[in-house]
Write a protein that holds these residues in place. Structure first.
Motif, PDB file in Angstrom:
ATOM      1  N   GLN A  45       1.004  -1.546  -0.177  1.00 48.79           N
ATOM      2  CA  GLN A  45      -0.112  -0.228   0.221  1.00 48.79           C
ATOM      3  C   GLN A  45       0.618   1.596  -0.674  1.00 48.79           C
ATOM      4  O   GLN A  45       0.312   2.434  -0.673  1.00 48.79           O
ATOM      5  CB  GLN A  45      -1.387   0.326   1.229  1.00 48.79           C
ATOM      6  CG  GLN A  45      -1.590   0.860   1.104  1.00 48.79           C
ATOM      7  CD  GLN A  45      -2.813   1.034   2.597  1.00 48.79           C
ATOM      8  OE1 GLN A  45      -1.785   0.814   3.647  1.00 48.79           O
ATOM      9  NE2 GLN A  45      -3.488   1.525   2.953  1.00 48.79           N
ATOM     10  N   THR A  46       1.780   1.127   0.536  1.00 46.28           N
ATOM     11  CA  THR A  46       2.286   2.266   0.629  1.00 46.28           C
ATOM     12  C   THR A  46       3.311   2.447  -0.341  1.00 46.28           C
ATOM     13  O   THR A  46       3.424   3.589  -0.661  1.00 46.28           O
ATOM     14  CB  THR A  46       4.013   2.235   2.357  1.00 46.28           C
ATOM     15  OG1 THR A  46       2.850   1.830   3.096  1.00 46.28           O
ATOM     16  CG2 THR A  46       4.661   3.494   2.117  1.00 46.28           C
ATOM     17  N   GLU A  47       3.483   1.280  -0.794  1.00 41.23           N
ATOM     18  CA  GLU A  47       4.879   1.234  -2.630  1.00 41.23           C
ATOM     19  C   GLU A  47       4.240   2.113  -3.150  1.00 41.23           C
ATOM     20  O   GLU A  47       3.953   2.904  -4.303  1.00 41.23           O
ATOM     21  CB  GLU A  47       5.059   0.092  -2.951  1.00 41.23           C
ATOM     22  CG  GLU A  47       6.116   0.157  -3.934  1.00 41.23           C
ATOM     23  CD  GLU A  47       6.305  -1.294  -4.143  1.00 41.23           C
ATOM     24  OE1 GLU A  47       6.414  -1.798  -5.129  1.00 41.23           O
ATOM     25  OE2 GLU A  47       6.918  -1.891  -3.732  1.00 41.23           O
ATOM     26  N   LEU A  48       2.369   1.504  -3.483  1.00 37.87           N
ATOM     27  CA  LEU A  48       1.552   2.238  -4.948  1.00 37.87           C
ATOM     28  C   LEU A  48       1.462   3.772  -4.440  1.00 37.87           C
ATOM     29  O   LEU A  48       0.863   4.338  -5.450  1.00 37.87           O
ATOM     30  CB  LEU A  48       0.486   1.132  -4.289  1.00 37.87           C
ATOM     31  CG  LEU A  48       0.989  -0.327  -5.420  1.00 37.87           C
ATOM     32  CD1 LEU A  48      -0.386  -1.570  -4.918  1.00 37.87           C
ATOM     33  CD2 LEU A  48       0.829   0.178  -6.809  1.00 37.87           C
ATOM     34  N   ARG A  49       1.289   3.894  -3.546  1.00 40.57           N
ATOM     35  CA  ARG A  49       0.588   5.499  -2.828  1.00 40.57           C
ATOM     36  C   ARG A  49       1.510   5.982  -2.671  1.00 40.57           C
ATOM     37  O   ARG A  49       1.252   7.516  -3.560  1.00 40.57           O
ATOM     38  CB  ARG A  49       0.036   5.250  -1.339  1.00 40.57           C
ATOM     39  CG  ARG A  49      -0.873   4.753  -1.248  1.00 40.57           C
ATOM     40  CD  ARG A  49      -1.383   5.623   0.335  1.00 40.57           C
ATOM     41  NE  ARG A  49      -3.277   5.119   0.819  1.00 40.57           N
ATOM     42  CZ  ARG A  49      -3.364   5.402   1.953  1.00 40.57           C
ATOM     43  NH1 ARG A  49      -2.188   4.991   3.283  1.00 40.57           N
ATOM     44  NH2 ARG A  49      -4.906   4.441   2.662  1.00 40.57           N
ATOM     45  N   GLY A  50       3.051   5.717  -3.001  1.00 39.86           N
ATOM     46  CA  GLY A  50       4.080   7.199  -3.644  1.00 39.86           C
ATOM     47  C   GLY A  50       4.103   7.220  -4.861  1.00 39.86           C
ATOM     48  O   GLY A  50       4.600   7.475  -5.141  1.00 39.86           O
ATOM     49  N   ARG A  51       3.973   5.367  -5.828  1.00 36.87           N
ATOM     50  CA  ARG A  51       3.964   5.316  -7.030  1.00 36.87           C
ATOM     51  C   ARG A  51       2.899   6.260  -7.583  1.00 36.87           C
ATOM     52  O   ARG A  51       3.491   7.363  -8.781  1.00 36.87           O
ATOM     53  CB  ARG A  51       3.681   4.164  -7.811  1.00 36.87           C
ATOM     54  CG  ARG A  51       4.582   3.767  -8.973  1.00 36.87           C
ATOM     55  CD  ARG A  51       4.743   2.803  -9.298  1.00 36.87           C
ATOM     56  NE  ARG A  51       5.634   2.036  -8.508  1.00 36.87           N
ATOM     57  CZ  ARG A  51       5.975  -0.028  -8.670  1.00 36.87           C
ATOM     58  NH1 ARG A  51       5.307   0.070  -8.971  1.00 36.87           N
ATOM     59  NH2 ARG A  51       6.865   0.369  -7.745  1.00 36.87           N
ATOM     60  N   TYR A  52       1.905   6.446  -6.908  1.00 38.30           N
ATOM     61  CA  TYR A  52       0.683   7.020  -7.072  1.00 38.30           C
ATOM     62  C   TYR A  52      -0.373   7.597  -6.641  1.00 38.30           C
ATOM     63  O   TYR A  52      -0.906   7.643  -6.154  1.00 38.30           O
ATOM     64  CB  TYR A  52      -0.526   5.485  -7.962  1.00 38.30           C
ATOM     65  CG  TYR A  52       0.134   4.490  -9.353  1.00 38.30           C
ATOM     66  CD1 TYR A  52       0.801   5.241 -10.576  1.00 38.30           C
ATOM     67  CD2 TYR A  52       0.629   3.787  -8.428  1.00 38.30           C
ATOM     68  CE1 TYR A  52       1.479   4.310 -11.204  1.00 38.30           C
ATOM     69  CE2 TYR A  52       1.158   2.493  -9.584  1.00 38.30           C
ATOM     70  CZ  TYR A  52       1.767   3.551 -10.686  1.00 38.30           C
ATOM     71  OH  TYR A  52       2.374   2.286 -11.732  1.00 38.30           O
ATOM     72  N   PRO A  53       0.540   9.074  -6.627  1.00 37.87           N
ATOM     73  CA  PRO A  53      -0.178   9.848  -5.671  1.00 37.87           C
ATOM     74  C   PRO A  53      -1.548  10.399  -5.767  1.00 37.87           C
ATOM     75  O   PRO A  53      -2.135  10.626  -4.814  1.00 37.87           O
ATOM     76  CB  PRO A  53       0.659  10.660  -5.150  1.00 37.87           C
ATOM     77  CG  PRO A  53       1.536  10.868  -6.326  1.00 37.87           C
ATOM     78  CD  PRO A  53       1.315   9.523  -6.972  1.00 37.87           C
ATOM     79  N   ALA A  54      -1.731  10.206  -6.837  1.00 38.00           N
ATOM     80  CA  ALA A  54      -3.758  10.859  -7.203  1.00 38.00           C
ATOM     81  C   ALA A  54      -4.469   9.807  -7.133  1.00 38.00           C
ATOM     82  O   ALA A  54      -5.434   9.971  -6.745  1.00 38.00           O
ATOM     83  CB  ALA A  54      -3.445  11.258  -8.816  1.00 38.00           C
ATOM     84  N   LEU A  55      -3.835   9.391  -6.906  1.00 39.55           N
ATOM     85  CA  LEU A  55      -4.765   7.950  -6.244  1.00 39.55           C
ATOM     86  C   LEU A  55      -5.347   7.100  -5.170  1.00 39.55           C
ATOM     87  O   LEU A  55      -4.264   7.170  -4.119  1.00 39.55           O
ATOM     88  CB  LEU A  55      -4.261   6.093  -7.415  1.00 39.55           C
ATOM     89  CG  LEU A  55      -4.051   6.351  -8.662  1.00 39.55           C
ATOM     90  CD1 LEU A  55      -3.711   5.477  -9.706  1.00 39.55           C
ATOM     91  CD2 LEU A  55      -5.558   6.860  -9.070  1.00 39.55           C
ATOM     92  N   SER A  56      -6.025   6.631  -4.634  1.00 36.75           N
ATOM     93  CA  SER A  56      -6.587   5.987  -3.328  1.00 36.75           C
ATOM     94  C   SER A  56      -5.852   4.285  -3.284  1.00 36.75           C
ATOM     95  O   SER A  56      -6.733   4.289  -4.876  1.00 36.75           O
ATOM     96  CB  SER A  56      -8.030   6.333  -3.087  1.00 36.75           C
ATOM     97  OG  SER A  56      -8.531   7.169  -2.971  1.00 36.75           O
TER      98      SER A  56
END
Length: 264
Positions: A45-56
């Motif tokens: 979750q942390t990795e994907l949030r960092g990669r795609y900050p515009a997404l939930s």
């Protein structure tokens, strides 16, 4: 996005599930991630949030073998159901060994996760997705679904059930806006071989033909949105899936047994 779209992926903490989630995020889908491994799921979750900050990126920790699993997921997904466009039933695991040597409860647990949970979740997801316009459901089987596999007997049977079930479901929903597909990956460089307790001989054989989870995920998502019925990543896997149609069953079973038979 003015009209956010969500995609749900089970077994998404790592491996193919994580790779599929990443591909969906690239296509601007907000993510609903389900897995039993809380620590790894939070890392993803942390990795994907960092990669795609515009997404939930929302997560839910759940063991799909538990009787209340689908009811729990239904409650969790309720706030997003009007925006859910994609559902991926990816969670699953295998066990290698002689049927009579393996613990029967472990094997039944595998059936619960690999097949029963897929059926229950498909029932839930179809009821949601069919009301949301053009939508997609992907159930993950395996190339082992196309033949019997000694020493991987219950796993292969559970994936054969997923393949047959999903083919039928696709036909029943063919005149709706919901497209149903099956993904049947072959040997992939994930933790599957370790959880399945495969021997060194089997792992060595698999390593020669391994695909990366990222390659499988890319092919899976591309095939899903192309509305393909069956998605088999890689030429060798396509060959392995269809060759048993033309070869005597005893021959294919001997070949499979030579790969998976436990050795000291």
């Amino acid at each position: 996005m003015n009209n956010p779209q969500y995609a749900l992926v089970t077994g998404s903490a790592k491996g193919i599930g994580k790779a599929i989630a990443n591909e969906l995020a690239q296509r601007q889908y907000h993510l609903l991630l389900v897995d039993f491994d809380q620590e790894v799921l939070e890392y993803t979750q942390t990795e994907l949030r960092g990669r795609y900050p515009a997404l939930s990126v929302h997560t839910f920790v759940q063991d799909l073998s538990e009787p209340e699993a689908v009811a729990n997921i239904e409650k969790w997904v309720a706030p997003f159901k009007d925006k859910l466009k994609v559902a991926i039933n990816n969670a699953g695991f295998g066990l290698t060994g002689r049927f009579t040597d393996l613990n029967i409860e472990e094997q039944l647990n595998m059936v619960d996760v690999n097949f029963k949970a897929v059926v229950r979740l498909s029932y839930l997801f179809v009821s949601i997705l069919k009301n949301n316009g053009e939508t997609y459901l992907l159930n993950v089987a395996s190339t082992t679904a196309y033949q019997s596999v000694p020493y991987l007997a219950v796993y292969a049977a559970s994936k054969a059930a997923v393949l047959s079930f999903t083919r039928s479901l696709r036909f029943e929903l063919r005149e709706t806006g919901l497209s149903v597909s099956t993904l049947s990956p072959g040997s992939t460089d994930t933790d599957f071989v370790y959880r399945a307790r495969m021997g060194e001989h089997t792992k060595k054989t698999a390593s020669k033909v391994n695909m990366t989870p990222e390659a499988v995920g890319k092919i899976a998502v591309k095939g899903l949105f192309a509305k393909k019925s069956e998605i088999i990543p890689g030429f060798l896997n396509v060959l392995n899936a269809h060759l048993p149609k033309y070869v005597p069953k005893l021959v294919t079973e001997k070949v499979a047994a030579n790969i998976y038979e436990p050795r000291n």
